[in-house]
Design an enzyme around this catalytic site. Sequence first.
Site, PDB file in Angstrom:
ATOM      1  CB  CYS A  79       7.399  -0.394 -46.064  1.00 53.05           C
ATOM      2  SG  CYS A  79       8.136  -1.643 -45.247  1.00 53.05           S
ATOM      3  CG  HIS A 167       3.752  -2.474 -49.269  1.00 47.02           C
ATOM      4  ND1 HIS A 167       4.767  -1.837 -49.660  1.00 47.02           N
ATOM      5  CD2 HIS A 167       4.327  -2.927 -48.076  1.00 47.02           C
ATOM      6  CE1 HIS A 167       6.397  -2.030 -49.914  1.00 47.02           C
ATOM      7  NE2 HIS A 167       5.369  -2.676 -48.238  1.00 47.02           N
ATOM      8  CD  GLU A 169       3.082   0.018 -52.191  1.00 47.98           C
ATOM      9  OE1 GLU A 169       4.346  -1.120 -52.491  1.00 47.98           O
ATOM     10  OE2 GLU A 169       2.967   0.781 -51.724  1.00 47.98           O
TER      11      GLU A 169
END
Length: 509
Positions: A79, A167, A169
């Site tokens: 990001c 993202h 994660e």
Amino acid sequence: MPEKILILDFGSQYTQLIARRVRELNVYCEIHPYNHVPELTEDVKGVILSGSPCSVRDAKHPTIDLSQFLGKLPVLGVCYGAQLIAFEHGADVTPSTIREYGRARLSELHNHDRLLKELTLGSVVWMSHGDTIKEIPDNFEVIASTDSVRVAAYKLKDQDTYGIQFHPEVTHSDEGKALLRNFVVHICGCVQDWTSEQFIDATVAELQEQIGDDKVVLGLSGGVDSSVAAMLIHQAIGKNLYCIFVDNGLLRKDEFETVLDSYKHMGLNVKGVDAKAKFYEALAGLTDPEQKRKAIGRVFIEVFDDEAHQIEDVKWLAQGTIYPDVIESVSVKGPSATIKSHHNVGGLPDFMKLKVVEPLKTLFKDEVRLVGKTLNIDETIIGRHPFPGPGLAIRILGDITPEKVSVLQQVDHIFISNLKKSGLYDEVWQAGAILTPVQSVGVMGDERTYENVVALRAVTSIDGMTADWSRLPYEFLADVSNEIINKVKGVNRVVYDISSKPPATIEWE
């Protein structure tokens, strides 16, 4: 030293999740603020740049000297990290037409690239950004797109430097873990040998070398962290570890006696100290949460110091500090802000003259539990919910009195006992009761009452960095509420907290 991935934090709420996902791949990683980059030693195999609430278009946006690792180590920008790398190379980063937040699907995918190997077209990814990379330099290659974001992922053509706008994660990104595995294992070449067994062997050897024949004193709390720290140090130095378990009058019902007994069965050299009166005296009249924490910390140090001085030639103080404590206690502009003071982070008074040893300071809570299981620590301790260092003092809103503590202990005991009896205890990450300073009208028999309101709190989480409220069955909550009101004198109303973290915290103070 184990090989590691370096994660540079630019202030994203998701930075700790990146670390958790890398650790789940059995690869060691460390988080450091972007403005405190450590020395890039040989054990650093790759670098991940986190997201940020900032924009690269801001005049004072957080930045670093990228030349120290670009082209020298594999780099993954996530990001903001991706935008920063692109911006520093002359890319056009502009405000998004519409703030892109939520799920998107990969509509173009170069899965021949090592980063995207085995990812599938149409895979869901999680977007959370206000800027978009519009144009990229000639030496950049777009390797993934969504319908609304052309540069969803890119690679520098001449090096292992990648940027992704989404993202990986967060669990909302379906194949995020596969992408991180591709980066950490296939691109960085990490061996995936970060296991609890490896951690124990390395830590015990390190403790033996660090401490030698010195004596160590450790304050046990009955919780997972201090218990695992104690057993690790016990393995390293045996009877040279002196454990002190202080009853501060703020523990759960009957906890001092039961936990002290379990420690003795573990073979630990432990002494129990009843200091309730000193803590109640120091807390008298205090209502501010930070003042209560500081008073408890001060008295604990006084009691602990007095007990430690009764042991000859103690050189070290052991603490059960874990990685979230360290992360949350670092206060630098941008990446981290101190939310509240941690009782086991931040140094000791000079008069104690002890060196500090913290064998768990690189581990998240679930990793501590895994190490505890590997050490064969009793499940009643390993599976125990986290409990705050200041104990019930921060679950009693307002001033502390022995009478209030007694009321809350009874309420808490009913709640926790019923969670265990109903088979719900292990489904909850942390649970407890809060005694509010609110009185409400009630009716018991033919009498009107005006008594205390208590709140029940139960959350699900992985490591406490984020948490969601537990969807406990209505029937269970009804039974617990009835039992509390019928059995605990002074309580006539029970409410259930349905706030998540963020924006709320797990504890009320």
